[in-house]
Design a protein around this motif. Structure first.
Motif, PDB file in Angstrom:
ATOM      1  N   CYS A  54       3.871   2.719  -1.417  1.00 29.24           N
ATOM      2  CA  CYS A  54       4.380   1.403  -1.794  1.00 29.24           C
ATOM      3  C   CYS A  54       5.142   0.800  -0.620  1.00 29.24           C
ATOM      4  O   CYS A  54       5.947   1.482   0.024  1.00 29.24           O
ATOM      5  CB  CYS A  54       5.305   1.504  -3.010  1.00 29.24           C
TER       6      CYS A  54
ATOM      7  N   ASN B 271       3.917  -2.607  -5.476  1.00 27.04           N
ATOM      8  CA  ASN B 271       3.358  -1.371  -6.017  1.00 27.04           C
ATOM      9  C   ASN B 271       2.141  -0.954  -5.183  1.00 27.04           C
ATOM     10  O   ASN B 271       1.756  -1.619  -4.232  1.00 27.04           O
ATOM     11  CB  ASN B 271       3.036  -1.495  -7.510  1.00 27.04           C
TER      12      ASN B 271
ATOM     13  N   THR C 244       0.201  -3.071  -2.258  1.00 27.48           N
ATOM     14  CA  THR C 244       0.277  -2.572  -0.885  1.00 27.48           C
ATOM     15  C   THR C 244      -1.116  -2.434  -0.288  1.00 27.48           C
ATOM     16  O   THR C 244      -1.380  -2.886   0.840  1.00 27.48           O
ATOM     17  CB  THR C 244       1.006  -1.218  -0.859  1.00 27.48           C
TER      18      THR C 244
END
Length: 235
Positions: free
Chosen positions: A40, A6, A10
Motif C-alpha cells: 500500500c 489500498n 497502489t
C-alpha cells in the motif's frame, strides 16, 4: 497531508504512472525490501520551512519503518502533487476509451474503517453482476483524524449501449454503495456535501428529529424558499 492507498489503488497508480522500466526497477526494489504483492502506498507531505520539513520527514520515516514501511524517496510524491489537478481531465479520455469513472466518499471511526471500506468495494464490484459487467474499484484514505478517517473510493465501469442504460448502471452503483454506507455506520458524505444524489439517505443516517430541525432552520432563515429548494430537503 496523508493519503493511504489500498493495494488495488497502489497497483493501479503504478500502472498508470508511465515509465514502465523505472516502475519495474521500483517493483524489484520493493520486493527485496519485503513490500511485494499487496503493498500500500502512503503519500506524505508537509508545509513549512526547509528545517521543519526535514524534521517532519525524519520523524515520519522513523514511525513508518517501525511498521514495515519502505521509504521510496520524494519523486512519487512530487509527481502526485504536479499532476493532482490533471486527474479530473482523464475522465474525458476514459470515456473516449469506453469507460466511465466516478468517485464517492464517506467517513467513519477507526475501528470501522477496514470493515466499511471492504463492504463499499464489494457492493460496487457486485452491483452490475446481473448484467455480467465487471467494475474496477479502488480506495484511499484522504483525511485522517484522531477519531477516524475518510474513505475515498473510485470505480470504473463500461457504459451501456445508450445514455439511459448507462445512467441506470450508475444509479445501481451509487445506490448499492450509498445504502452500504448508511447501513454500516458511515456518513453519506464527507467533504463533498449532500445534495440531490445523497439526500434520500439522510433520514437513515440522521433520523427524523435531525431532519425536522433542518427543515425548521430552512423555514426560519429562508421563508421564501429561494435557496435551491428540493436539494437537501424535500420541498
Amino acid at each position: 497531508m496523508l493519503r493511504l492507498s489500498n493495494a488495488v489503488e497502489t497497483e493501479t497508480q503504478l500502472a498508470l504512472a508511465g515509465h514502465p522500466q523505472q516502475i519495474a526497477w521500483l517493483e524489484k526494489y520493493l520486493n527485496l525490501r519485503g513490500a511485494g504483492e499487496g503493498k500500500c502506498l502512503l503519500t506524505f507531505g508537509v508545509t513549512g520551512n526547509r528545517r521543519q520539513n526535514a524534521l517532519s520527514l525524519t520523524q515520519a520515516r522513523q514511525h513508518l519503518k517501525a511498521f514495515g514501511g519502505v521509504f521510496t524517496g520524494t519523486l512519487l510524491g512530487k509527481k502526485w502533487a504536479q499532476n493532482r489537478f490533471r486527474f479530473p481531465y482523464l475522465r474525458e479520455n476514459l470515456w473516449n476509451a469506453g469507460y466511465v469513472v466516478d468517485t464517492l466518499e464517506t467517513a467513519t471511526d477507526w475501528s470501522n474503517v477496514d470493515h466499511l471500506l471492504n463492504l463499499i468495494e464489494n457492493s460496487l464490484r457486485d452491483a452490475l453482476a446481473a448484467e455480467g459487467e465487471r467494475v474496477h474499484v479502488f480506495t484511499h484514505l484522504s483525511h485522517v483524524y484522531g477519531e477516524g478517517s475518510s474513505i475515498y473510493t473510485t470505480y470504473v465501469f463500461r457504459p451501456a449501449a445508450d445514455y439511459p442504460a448507462t445512467l441506470a448502471r450508475w444509479q445501481a452503483l451509487k445506490h448499492a454503495a450509498s445504502q452500504t454506507i448508511v447501513d454500516n455506520h458511515g456518513t453519506i458524505s464527507h467533504q463533498h456535501g449532500v445534495g440531490k444524489d445523497h439526500a434520500p439517505y439522510l433520514l437513515r443516517e440522521k433520523g427524523a428529529l435531525a431532519l425536522d430541525t433542518l427543515q425548521a432552520l430552512s423555514k426560519h432563515f429562508d421563508p421564501a424558499g429561494r435557496l435551491n429548494p428540493g436539494t437537501l430537503l424535500p420541498e
